[in-house]
Design a protein around this motif. Structure first.
Motif, PDB file in Angstrom:
ATOM      1  N   ASN A 197       0.762  -1.217   0.289  1.00 15.77           N
ATOM      2  CA  ASN A 197       0.090   0.093   0.174  1.00 15.77           C
ATOM      3  C   ASN A 197       0.737   1.254   0.178  1.00 15.77           C
ATOM      4  N   PHE A 198       2.226   1.146  -0.144  1.00 16.18           N
ATOM      5  CA  PHE A 198       2.882   2.308  -0.078  1.00 16.18           C
ATOM      6  C   PHE A 198       4.139   2.323  -1.141  1.00 16.18           C
ATOM      7  N   ALA A 199       4.730   3.384  -1.531  1.00 16.90           N
ATOM      8  CA  ALA A 199       5.903   3.417  -2.300  1.00 16.90           C
ATOM      9  C   ALA A 199       6.747   4.609  -1.466  1.00 16.90           C
ATOM     10  N   ARG A 200       8.189   4.427  -1.388  1.00 18.99           N
ATOM     11  CA  ARG A 200       8.812   5.304  -0.688  1.00 18.99           C
ATOM     12  C   ARG A 200      10.090   5.691  -1.584  1.00 18.99           C
ATOM     13  N   ILE A 201      10.238   7.031  -2.174  1.00 18.38           N
ATOM     14  CA  ILE A 201      11.311   7.506  -2.984  1.00 18.38           C
ATOM     15  C   ILE A 201      12.222   8.395  -2.365  1.00 18.38           C
ATOM     16  N   GLU A 202      13.076   8.494  -2.970  1.00 17.22           N
ATOM     17  CA  GLU A 202      14.341   9.824  -2.533  1.00 17.22           C
ATOM     18  C   GLU A 202      14.150  10.763  -3.362  1.00 17.22           C
ATOM     19  N   ALA A 203      14.034  12.184  -3.098  1.00 14.75           N
ATOM     20  CA  ALA A 203      14.329  12.991  -3.961  1.00 14.75           C
ATOM     21  C   ALA A 203      15.139  14.199  -3.416  1.00 14.75           C
ATOM     22  N   ARG A 204      15.679  15.389  -4.293  1.00 18.96           N
ATOM     23  CA  ARG A 204      16.534  16.149  -3.706  1.00 18.96           C
ATOM     24  C   ARG A 204      15.348  17.544  -4.043  1.00 18.96           C
ATOM     25  N   PHE A 205      15.754  18.369  -3.315  1.00 19.98           N
ATOM     26  CA  PHE A 205      15.175  19.669  -3.387  1.00 19.98           C
ATOM     27  C   PHE A 205      15.985  20.522  -4.683  1.00 19.98           C
ATOM     28  N   ASN A 206      15.276  21.128  -5.527  1.00 21.56           N
ATOM     29  CA  ASN A 206      16.186  21.479  -6.676  1.00 21.56           C
ATOM     30  C   ASN A 206      15.882  22.858  -7.105  1.00 21.56           C
ATOM     31  N   ARG A 207      15.212  23.527  -6.111  1.00 22.00           N
ATOM     32  CA  ARG A 207      15.008  24.989  -6.441  1.00 22.00           C
ATOM     33  C   ARG A 207      16.513  25.876  -5.963  1.00 22.00           C
ATOM     34  N   GLU A 208      17.130  26.709  -7.060  1.00 21.80           N
ATOM     35  CA  GLU A 208      18.019  27.352  -6.867  1.00 21.80           C
ATOM     36  C   GLU A 208      18.191  28.340  -5.699  1.00 21.80           C
ATOM     37  N   LYS A 209      16.642  28.867  -5.165  1.00 20.81           N
ATOM     38  CA  LYS A 209      17.008  29.878  -4.068  1.00 20.81           C
ATOM     39  C   LYS A 209      16.461  29.128  -2.836  1.00 20.81           C
ATOM     40  N   ASP A 210      16.940  29.621  -1.663  1.00 21.65           N
ATOM     41  CA  ASP A 210      16.205  29.108  -0.364  1.00 21.65           C
ATOM     42  C   ASP A 210      14.627  29.216  -0.467  1.00 21.65           C
ATOM     43  N   TYR A 211      14.006  28.221   0.207  1.00 22.60           N
ATOM     44  CA  TYR A 211      12.379  28.635   0.187  1.00 22.60           C
ATOM     45  C   TYR A 211      12.124  28.527   1.930  1.00 22.60           C
ATOM     46  N   PRO A 212      11.671  29.688   2.201  1.00 19.22           N
ATOM     47  CA  PRO A 212      11.307  29.588   3.690  1.00 19.22           C
ATOM     48  C   PRO A 212      10.034  28.603   4.117  1.00 19.22           C
ATOM     49  N   LEU A 213      10.133  27.868   4.847  1.00 19.81           N
ATOM     50  CA  LEU A 213       8.989  26.909   5.448  1.00 19.81           C
ATOM     51  C   LEU A 213       8.758  27.165   6.950  1.00 19.81           C
ATOM     52  N   GLN A 214       7.975  27.707   7.355  1.00 19.10           N
ATOM     53  CA  GLN A 214       7.651  27.816   8.784  1.00 19.10           C
ATOM     54  C   GLN A 214       8.895  28.144   9.510  1.00 19.10           C
ATOM     55  N   ASP A 215       9.287  27.285  10.414  1.00 19.75           N
ATOM     56  CA  ASP A 215      10.476  27.136  11.243  1.00 19.75           C
ATOM     57  C   ASP A 215      11.825  26.848  10.609  1.00 19.75           C
ATOM     58  N   THR A 216      11.770  26.552   9.489  1.00 21.30           N
ATOM     59  CA  THR A 216      13.132  26.211   8.598  1.00 21.30           C
ATOM     60  C   THR A 216      13.142  26.947   7.250  1.00 21.30           C
ATOM     61  N   SER A 217      14.092  26.392   6.548  1.00 24.73           N
ATOM     62  CA  SER A 217      14.232  26.737   5.231  1.00 24.73           C
ATOM     63  C   SER A 217      14.667  25.667   4.399  1.00 24.73           C
ATOM     64  N   LEU A 218      13.857  25.341   3.049  1.00 24.08           N
ATOM     65  CA  LEU A 218      14.415  24.336   2.289  1.00 24.08           C
ATOM     66  C   LEU A 218      15.441  24.895   1.335  1.00 24.08           C
ATOM     67  N   ARG A 219      16.629  24.100   1.231  1.00 26.74           N
ATOM     68  CA  ARG A 219      17.596  24.495   0.607  1.00 26.74           C
ATOM     69  C   ARG A 219      18.113  23.732  -0.597  1.00 26.74           C
ATOM     70  N   VAL A 252      12.562  12.132   1.640  1.00 24.00           N
ATOM     71  CA  VAL A 252      12.098  10.858   1.937  1.00 24.00           C
ATOM     72  C   VAL A 252      10.400  10.942   1.783  1.00 24.00           C
ATOM     73  N   GLU A 253      10.047  10.511   0.554  1.00 27.94           N
ATOM     74  CA  GLU A 253       8.632  10.735   0.175  1.00 27.94           C
ATOM     75  C   GLU A 253       7.920   9.381   0.120  1.00 27.94           C
ATOM     76  N   THR A 254       6.719   9.547   0.932  1.00 35.38           N
ATOM     77  CA  THR A 254       6.082   8.096   1.048  1.00 35.38           C
ATOM     78  C   THR A 254       4.682   8.646   0.641  1.00 35.38           C
ATOM     79  N   PHE A 255       4.157   7.715  -0.453  1.00 33.05           N
ATOM     80  CA  PHE A 255       3.063   7.713  -1.244  1.00 33.05           C
ATOM     81  C   PHE A 255       2.291   6.534  -0.777  1.00 33.05           C
ATOM     82  N   TYR A 256       0.848   6.657  -0.510  1.00 35.51           N
ATOM     83  CA  TYR A 256       0.077   5.518   0.072  1.00 35.51           C
ATOM     84  C   TYR A 256      -1.171   5.570  -1.010  1.00 35.51           C
TER      85      TYR A 256
END
Length: 131
Positions: free
Chosen positions: A6-28, A34-38
């Motif tokens: 009932n699931f698949a787990r994949i790995e991906a890398r954030f690929n935006r050039e600019k940092d992306y602020p997200l609540q209490d952190t920043s995506l770089r 690690v993405e899990t789809f159900y």
């Protein structure tokens, strides 16, 4: 990375050039996801790791219809706008209520979305992975 009944787990890398602020952190650029789809839940969960030291930054959850395997190596799902951010400190924030409010969804779908929100909240409170 892994696939179950009932699931698949994949790995991906954030690929935006600019940092992306997200609540209490920043995506770089280069952060590891690690993405899990159900196929049996109305959400998916992305565990986000820092690109430099691999520490967990938090979890980003998309509320949407269950995933579909379109082909042996293709996953798709319908995003229903609502998201949940869970910080490593444990606080939770639901995002994009305004986008969700604009969607034309029937009552049954809206009920499934509410169930997904309750399920995600309980999941992170119990610290148990979904089945």
């Amino acid at each position: 990375m892994e696939r179950g009944a009932n699931f698949a787990r994949i790995e991906a890398r954030f690929n935006r050039e600019k940092d992306y602020p997200l609540q209490d952190t920043s995506l770089r650029f280069g952060d590891r996801f690690v993405e899990t789809f159900y196929t049996n839940h109305w959400y998916n969960i992305f565990e986000i790791h820092d690109r430099d030291d691999d520490r967990i930054k938090g979890w980003y959850c998309n509320v949407g219809r269950p995933a579909v395997w379109d082909a042996p190596d293709a996953i798709s799902y319908v995003d229903l706008a609502l998201d949940l951010w869970v910080s490593v400190a444990g606080w939770k924030e639901f995002l994009d209520w305004d986008e969700y409010a604009r969607l034309r969804l029937d009552a049954a779908t809206r009920a499934r979305v509410r169930e997904a929100l309750y399920e995600l909240t309980a999941l992170f409170e119990s610290k148990q992975p979904p089945a």
